[in-house]
Design an enzyme around this catalytic site. Structure first.
Site, PDB file in Angstrom:
ATOM      1  N   ASP A 104      89.733  27.452  75.037  1.00  0.00           N
ATOM      2  CA  ASP A 104      91.044  26.935  75.406  1.00  0.00           C
ATOM      3  C   ASP A 104      91.097  26.375  76.816  1.00  0.00           C
ATOM      4  O   ASP A 104      90.363  26.792  77.707  1.00  0.00           O
ATOM      5  CB  ASP A 104      92.121  28.012  75.246  1.00  0.00           C
ATOM      6  CG  ASP A 104      91.787  29.304  75.983  1.00  0.00           C
ATOM      7  OD1 ASP A 104      90.601  29.671  76.046  1.00  0.00           O
ATOM      8  OD2 ASP A 104      92.717  29.963  76.488  1.00  0.00           O
ATOM      9  N   GLU A 162      91.550  32.500  75.249  1.00  0.00           N
ATOM     10  CA  GLU A 162      91.125  33.511  76.230  1.00  0.00           C
ATOM     11  C   GLU A 162      92.129  33.628  77.361  1.00  0.00           C
ATOM     12  O   GLU A 162      92.313  34.707  77.937  1.00  0.00           O
ATOM     13  CB  GLU A 162      89.744  33.147  76.797  1.00  0.00           C
ATOM     14  CG  GLU A 162      89.130  34.234  77.686  1.00  0.00           C
ATOM     15  CD  GLU A 162      89.651  34.232  79.117  1.00  0.00           C
ATOM     16  OE1 GLU A 162      89.730  35.320  79.719  1.00  0.00           O
ATOM     17  OE2 GLU A 162      89.979  33.133  79.635  1.00  0.00           O
ATOM     18  N   GLU A 163      92.784  32.518  77.703  1.00  0.00           N
ATOM     19  CA  GLU A 163      93.692  32.508  78.851  1.00  0.00           C
ATOM     20  C   GLU A 163      95.032  33.183  78.573  1.00  0.00           C
ATOM     21  O   GLU A 163      95.896  33.237  79.439  1.00  0.00           O
ATOM     22  CB  GLU A 163      93.952  31.062  79.301  1.00  0.00           C
ATOM     23  CG  GLU A 163      92.713  30.302  79.741  1.00  0.00           C
ATOM     24  CD  GLU A 163      92.164  30.784  81.083  1.00  0.00           C
ATOM     25  OE1 GLU A 163      92.754  31.710  81.674  1.00  0.00           O
ATOM     26  OE2 GLU A 163      91.148  30.233  81.533  1.00  0.00           O
ATOM     27  N   ARG A 215      76.789  42.180  87.126  1.00  0.00           N
ATOM     28  CA  ARG A 215      77.197  43.457  87.701  1.00  0.00           C
ATOM     29  C   ARG A 215      77.218  44.525  86.612  1.00  0.00           C
ATOM     30  O   ARG A 215      77.933  44.365  85.618  1.00  0.00           O
ATOM     31  CB  ARG A 215      78.576  43.362  88.350  1.00  0.00           C
ATOM     32  CG  ARG A 215      78.992  44.669  89.032  1.00  0.00           C
ATOM     33  CD  ARG A 215      80.296  44.539  89.786  1.00  0.00           C
ATOM     34  NE  ARG A 215      80.599  45.787  90.491  1.00  0.00           N
ATOM     35  CZ  ARG A 215      80.055  46.140  91.654  1.00  0.00           C
ATOM     36  NH1 ARG A 215      79.187  45.343  92.250  1.00  0.00           N
ATOM     37  NH2 ARG A 215      80.377  47.291  92.221  1.00  0.00           N
ATOM     38  N   HIS A 259      91.477  27.249  87.749  1.00  0.00           N
ATOM     39  CA  HIS A 259      92.897  27.158  87.390  1.00  0.00           C
ATOM     40  C   HIS A 259      93.676  26.228  88.321  1.00  0.00           C
ATOM     41  O   HIS A 259      94.896  26.339  88.426  1.00  0.00           O
ATOM     42  CB  HIS A 259      93.567  28.545  87.372  1.00  0.00           C
ATOM     43  CG  HIS A 259      93.091  29.428  86.263  1.00  0.00           C
ATOM     44  ND1 HIS A 259      93.911  30.359  85.642  1.00  0.00           N
ATOM     45  CD2 HIS A 259      91.889  29.533  85.650  1.00  0.00           C
ATOM     46  CE1 HIS A 259      93.227  30.987  84.700  1.00  0.00           C
ATOM     47  NE2 HIS A 259      91.987  30.497  84.696  1.00  0.00           N
TER      48      HIS A 259
END
Length: 434
Positions: free
Chosen positions: A102, A168-169, A213, A404
């Site tokens: 998306d 996902e957003e 990580r 963004h």
């Protein structure tokens, strides 16, 4: 008789080597050979972005590409998601590889020739649409991975499940989608996934590098809505009403004491942010209601619980002290768990990443307060989420356009490293067995 036997043995050895093209050198060769295709896919997706649960064009391009490779395809998962299943020639584990699809309601400002000119209506407003977070890159990279791995199908020790995920957003209140919905619809079953890998390109990380990580990598997120209700009055006579704007200002300031005074900041970071405040429409009228929207980011379940409790306490008690009332909804429309990379799996697969990118180019990163719904997959099966460099060589990370934003920019020369990394993670994991 010796010579024919020797020739036969040589021929067998040659055939065997040709039948096992799964070395990292072979992966690199095949990935480099399709670099132009990967970049072309990305630029096409970038020029034609689609918001969450509306990725109809993107998902159809992806599905047709997977089908052209002989991969079993399922469309329409969690509205627009695409799932491809590639069964290797040898038995072994099931590995899932995920890319999100998306775009965002952002009006593009970059000078690239394939810049988005798309606009649409979102939450009642006319907005531009832009791949301002790199999901166009993720789709193109995973399409490249599918092409490389399908060409090695006969020698794969297991099954690869390609997950192309919508939304996902996040979505407007009331809509369902994203990784959470894909999990609910069984994307990690039939066949059951043993491990999941994903990546995210980063505008501030140098191209040619991979960062990782173990443990908590990206924060859990809860969005929130706070509605403060007072009593409307003339702005010249505030004593005749109850001012929800003043009450909201006190609430906003007090919420910042949670992180500074209630959180054990040497153990884990956290964020409490109010990002929107709406109330009133005229300078001389005290409104009846103020609505605020915000977000809470945490890295542990205990911190999440404590902060949510404190938010509710501060909001309701501050309102009460001002003769107002307040309601808190948290989460309001979205909750993502911590993106938690399984430490044992990271230790197991780190040599693969180092062999792919070079040990000096694989970097241990700091935890990030951004959030990722890849976390929903990692709640169910062990996973690793890596980060791929997209900052041009010699670029300044501090000056890199942020994700963004209208100026978001990615160097395309790092895409093949992403293809190689995901291919090698899948191949090596399957070869190791469960």
């Amino acid at each position: 008789m010796k010579k024919p036997v020797l020739l036969a043995l040589c021929s067998f050895a040659t055939l065997a080597s040709l039948a096992q093209p799964t070395s990292k050198a072979e992966v690199a060769k095949r990935a480099d050979a399709i670099e132009k295709k990967i970049i072309a896919w990305r630029e096409d997706f970038h020029e034609h972005p689609e918001l969450g649960n509306h990725e109809f064009r993107s998902s159809e391009i992806i599905a047709k590409h997977l089908e052209s490779l002989g991969i079993e395809v399922k469309r329409g998962v969690a509205t627009t998601g695409v799932v491809g299943i590639l069964k290797g020639g040898k038995p072994g584990p099931v590995v899932a590889l995920r890319a999100d699809m998306d775009a965002l309601p952002v009006t593009e400002r970059t000078p690239v020739p394939f810049a988005s000119k798309v606009s649409t209506t979102y939450m009642g407003n006319q907005v531009g649409v832009m791949h301002a977070c790199g999901h166009d890159s993720h789709m193109a990279i995973l399409m490249g991975v599918a092409e490389v791995l399908s060409s090695m199908k006969a020698n794969l020790h297991g099954t690869v499940k390609f997950i192309f995920q919508p939304a996902e957003e996040g979505l407007p209140p009331g809509e369902k989608g994203g990784a959470e919905q894909m999990v609910k619809e069984g994307v990690l079953e039939n066949p059951k996934v043993d491990a999941v890998f994903g990546l995210h390109i980063q505008s501030y990380q140098p191209v040619g590098t991979i960062s990782y990580r173990p443990g908590g990598d990206m924060a859990a997120v809860n969005d929130m809505q706070i509605v403060v209700k007072g009593r409307s009055s003339h702005g010249a006579y505030p004593w005749s009403g109850v001012d929800p704007i003043v009450t909201s200002a006190e609430i906003i300031n007090s919420l910042q004491t949670i992180v500074s005074r209630n959180l054990h900041i040497t153990a884990n970071p956290a964020v409490v942010t109010i990002g929107a405040i709406n109330g009133g429409n005229r300078q001389n009228i005290i409104p009846e209601t103020v609505t605020m929207l915000g977000t809470v980011r945490t890295f542990s379940a205990d911190d999440e619980k404590m902060i949510i409790e404190r938010v509710k306490q501060i909001v309701t008690k501050t309102a009460e002290a001002n003769n107002a009332t307040a309601e808190v909804k948290i989460p309001y429309s979205a909750h993502y768990p911590v993106t938690y990379n399984n430490p044992d799996l990271v230790a197991k697969m780190l040599p693969t990443l180092q062999a792919t990118a070079g040990a000096n180019n694989v970097i241990l990163r700091q935890a990030e307060t951004g959030a990722e719904d890849f976390s929903f997959y990692e709640e169910k099966v062990p996973g690793i989420f890596i980060h791929l460099g997209g900052l041009p060589k010699g670029g300044d990370p501090v000056k890199a356009p942020a994700h963004h934003t209208p100026d978001f920019f990615i160097d395309e020369s790092g895409f093949t490293l992403g293809v190689k990394a995901l291919c090698n993670l899948a191949i090596d994991y399957m070869a190791m067995g469960k």
